[in-house]
Design an enzyme around this catalytic site. Structure first.
Site, PDB file in Angstrom:
ATOM      1  N   LYS A 188      37.430 -63.856 -15.242  1.00  0.00           N
ATOM      2  CA  LYS A 188      36.643 -62.752 -14.669  1.00  0.00           C
ATOM      3  C   LYS A 188      37.491 -61.882 -13.732  1.00  0.00           C
ATOM      4  CE  LYS A 188      33.219 -60.334 -13.001  1.00  0.00           C
ATOM      5  NZ  LYS A 188      32.546 -59.282 -13.728  1.00  0.00           N
ATOM      6  N   LYS A 228      36.909 -56.953  -3.482  1.00  0.00           N
ATOM      7  CA  LYS A 228      37.027 -58.412  -3.310  1.00  0.00           C
ATOM      8  C   LYS A 228      37.662 -59.037  -4.558  1.00  0.00           C
ATOM      9  CE  LYS A 228      33.723 -60.730  -4.911  1.00  0.00           C
ATOM     10  NZ  LYS A 228      32.486 -61.390  -5.338  1.00  0.00           N
TER      11      LYS A 228
HETATM   12  P1  NAD Z   1      24.191 -58.227  -3.916  1.00  0.00           P
HETATM   13  O1  NAD Z   1      24.844 -57.991  -2.604  1.00  0.00           O
HETATM   14  O2  NAD Z   1      23.271 -57.190  -4.481  1.00  0.00           O
HETATM   15  O3  NAD Z   1      23.375 -59.627  -3.874  1.00  0.00           O
HETATM   16  C1  NAD Z   1      23.826 -60.762  -3.194  1.00  0.00           C
HETATM   17  C2  NAD Z   1      22.610 -61.365  -2.500  1.00  0.00           C
HETATM   18  O4  NAD Z   1      22.991 -62.596  -1.865  1.00  0.00           O
HETATM   19  C3  NAD Z   1      22.037 -60.453  -1.396  1.00  0.00           C
HETATM   20  O5  NAD Z   1      20.683 -60.160  -1.686  1.00  0.00           O
HETATM   21  C4  NAD Z   1      22.206 -61.277  -0.126  1.00  0.00           C
HETATM   22  O6  NAD Z   1      21.145 -61.086   0.815  1.00  0.00           O
HETATM   23  C5  NAD Z   1      22.194 -62.693  -0.687  1.00  0.00           C
HETATM   24  N1  NAD Z   1      22.791 -63.684   0.207  1.00  0.00           N
HETATM   25  C6  NAD Z   1      23.909 -63.566   0.976  1.00  0.00           C
HETATM   26  N2  NAD Z   1      24.119 -64.698   1.662  1.00  0.00           N
HETATM   27  C7  NAD Z   1      23.113 -65.559   1.319  1.00  0.00           C
HETATM   28  C8  NAD Z   1      22.793 -66.886   1.702  1.00  0.00           C
HETATM   29  N3  NAD Z   1      23.544 -67.568   2.568  1.00  0.00           N
HETATM   30  N4  NAD Z   1      21.689 -67.450   1.162  1.00  0.00           N
HETATM   31  C9  NAD Z   1      20.908 -66.765   0.285  1.00  0.00           C
HETATM   32  N5  NAD Z   1      21.169 -65.504  -0.092  1.00  0.00           N
HETATM   33  C10 NAD Z   1      22.264 -64.909   0.407  1.00  0.00           C
HETATM   34  O7  NAD Z   1      25.366 -58.552  -4.930  1.00  0.00           O
HETATM   35  P2  NAD Z   1      25.315 -58.475  -6.535  1.00  0.00           P
HETATM   36  O8  NAD Z   1      25.796 -57.127  -6.958  1.00  0.00           O
HETATM   37  O9  NAD Z   1      24.023 -59.004  -7.021  1.00  0.00           O
HETATM   38  O10 NAD Z   1      26.493 -59.509  -6.891  1.00  0.00           O
HETATM   39  C11 NAD Z   1      26.326 -60.919  -6.800  1.00  0.00           C
HETATM   40  C12 NAD Z   1      27.580 -61.577  -7.369  1.00  0.00           C
HETATM   41  O11 NAD Z   1      27.716 -61.196  -8.743  1.00  0.00           O
HETATM   42  C13 NAD Z   1      28.875 -61.122  -6.664  1.00  0.00           C
HETATM   43  O12 NAD Z   1      29.746 -62.220  -6.574  1.00  0.00           O
HETATM   44  C14 NAD Z   1      29.409 -60.029  -7.573  1.00  0.00           C
HETATM   45  O13 NAD Z   1      30.825 -59.913  -7.440  1.00  0.00           O
HETATM   46  C15 NAD Z   1      28.981 -60.540  -8.929  1.00  0.00           C
HETATM   47  N6  NAD Z   1      28.773 -59.511  -9.951  1.00  0.00           N
HETATM   48  C16 NAD Z   1      28.050 -58.385  -9.701  1.00  0.00           C
HETATM   49  C17 NAD Z   1      27.875 -57.441 -10.723  1.00  0.00           C
HETATM   50  C18 NAD Z   1      27.077 -56.161 -10.510  1.00  0.00           C
HETATM   51  O14 NAD Z   1      27.099 -55.299 -11.414  1.00  0.00           O
HETATM   52  N7  NAD Z   1      26.363 -55.986  -9.405  1.00  0.00           N
HETATM   53  C19 NAD Z   1      28.413 -57.665 -12.000  1.00  0.00           C
HETATM   54  C20 NAD Z   1      29.113 -58.834 -12.226  1.00  0.00           C
HETATM   55  C21 NAD Z   1      29.297 -59.756 -11.206  1.00  0.00           C
END
Ligand code: NAD
Length: 279
Positions: free
Chosen positions: A164, A233
């Site tokens: 990834k 990141k």
């Molecule tokens: P986001 O910031 O929208 O969601 C992350 C969530 O985690 C937030 O709602 C936050 O409040 C919650 N969180 C943080 N600390 C926490 C804790 N201790 N306990 C419970 N909840 C907690 O991020 P996202 O875009 O949904 O991405 C999530 C993961 O997926 C990341 O690692 C990102 O790199 C990966 N990702 C995102 C995408 C995308 O298109 N958004 C695509 C592929 C991968």
């Protein structure tokens, strides 16, 4: 057998994943530390401890530090047989440590980072890059099936995250190059849309040119649901892998420059702008 699944982290990716899993007939709970995210999710419970009463936990969290904290809390009370499926994009070295800690307690842990964005999550069309012990990977397939168009077996613990991270490094490089291409074309008097359409049909095309330019850049939308901060990141973690070459090093520097210009909460497609237009 996995019947009760809890999604931890109900952000851009976790919330639609919970909806897909519920739609597939699984018994779903969700938890987010942010009250607004819990309120927006019909499957959310108020306390993390309630979410731990499950056969599998799906993590969708910002980074390895958060994944480590949440996993430690889960392992403190976990029953043997629990399966943790980490769909966050995370540091492979951290993944390997967590997998070993979990295995010592009879808990499965796989890294299952995804590609396809919030839309792919909502439509169950994610690409999953799966790493972990063979038995854990096999068990994870059932819970990942409603989320994915394909689940790629990458190898042992951390292998999914290695794939990834390299993918996102390439994606960043392609976005920056697409921006440079638009800059060169415009300098020669060409229209950006005409150039992009031509390049999408040529041998120099990339996912950035074919998909990102029309969907999020040329129309000014910048609303993919994936932030520049999260991409930064990922590129930083990719740069820490062995074997970094000069183009990857240049990509790392250009992504850092873009983050100095655009806020981390902006769309990751701002990487095109960073290389295309002056501030
Ligand atoms: P986001 O910031 O929208 O969601 C992350 C969530 O985690 C937030 O709602 C936050 O409040 C919650 N969180 C943080 N600390 C926490 C804790 N201790 N306990 C419970 N909840 C907690 O991020 P996202 O875009 O949904 O991405 C999530 C993961 O997926 C990341 O690692 C990102 O790199 C990966 N990702 C995102 C995408 C995308 O298109 N958004 C695509 C592929 C991968």
């Amino acid at each position: 057998m996995v019947e009760r699944v809890s999604v931890i982290g109900l952000g851009a990716m976790g919330a639609p994943m919970a909806a897909r899993l519920a739609g597939a007939g699984l018994s779903v709970r969700g938890f987010d530390r942010d009250a607004a995210k819990r309120e927006a999710c019909p499957w959310a419970v108020e306390r993390f401890a309630e979410a731990l009463d499950a056969d599998a936990l799906i993590l969708s969290l910002p980074n390895s530090a958060v994944v480590e904290a949440v996993t430690a809390e889960a392992l403190a009370t976990a029953r043997p047989g629990l399966l943790i499926v980490d769909t966050s994009t995370a540091d492979p070295a951290s993944t390997r440590r967590l997998q070993a800690q979990a295995a010592a307690q009879g808990v499965g842990f796989v890294d299952a980072p995804v590609s396809g964005g919030a839309k792919g999550a909502a439509e169950g069309r994610l690409l999953v890059m799966l790493g972990g012990a063979p038995d854990d990977r096999e068990r994870a397939r059932a819970v990942l099936a409603p989320l994915a168009r394909a689940v790629l077996d990458c190898g042992g613990p951390g292998a999914g995250n290695v794939v990834k991270l390299i993918n996102n490094l390439l994606c960043s490089a392609h976005l920056l190059l697409a921006g440079e291409a638009l800059r060169m074309g415009e300098a020669a008097g060409l229209d950006a849309e005409t150039l992009a359409a031509a390049l999408a049909a040529g041998s120099g095309r990339s996912g950035a040119i074919e998909a990102n330019l029309p969907a999020w850049v040329l129309n000014g939308a910048y609303d993919s649901g994936f932030t520049l901060g999260l991409m930064g990141k990922d590129v930083g973690l990719a740069a820490a892998l062995d074997g970094l070459g000069p183009l990857a090093g240049a990509t790392l520097a250009q992504v850092a420059a873009a983050r100095a210009r655009f806020a981390d909460g902006e769309d990751f497609n701002r990487l095109v702008d960073a290389a295309w237009r002056d501030a």
